[in-house]
Scaffold this motif. Sequence first.
Motif: not given
Length: 164
Positions: A103-104, A106-108, A111, A129-131
């Motif tokens: 999850q983290k 995918s957010e990175e 970003q 921005v969505i993960g």
Amino acid sequence: MRTHTFKISFVALLCLILAGCLSFGPLKYRQVKMLKKEGFVLTEEGWSLGLPERLLFDFNKADIKSENQREIVRLANQLNKYDLQKLKVVGHTDDIGNPEYNQKLSEERAQSVSSIFIHQGFKPNNVTVIGRGASQPFVPNTSDENRANNRRVTIIIFFFFVIF
């Protein structure tokens, strides 16, 4: 005379109905034409472009490969040129590893892509921005090649309908 007025009214109404059928919501024809040319497809979320074939992340990485940065800059400039400046950047991962970590990651990834759009003139409050981690694979995670395709970012052009 009355029949003639009725026919004219009917034809005018028919023209209005047909014009409404050609509408693309709040987007103009030229915007839709450009989006289709770039490979965007209309989904329930908005006009969506998946970048698995054009923007692959290495395993466990959120950095955009340098050869793909130019393509994202070009896309950002096209969207700016056509005044399409509200977008979601959605990051995805493959299914290897801890779900919280994915999850983290995918957010990175999202970003990383959104920072290029912002650097190209998009307002930060117009870029969401969505993960989504590994929750929405593009293809089944059954091979190394499929997992590579699932390490992706999707760009979604969205719009709001204003009702008064």
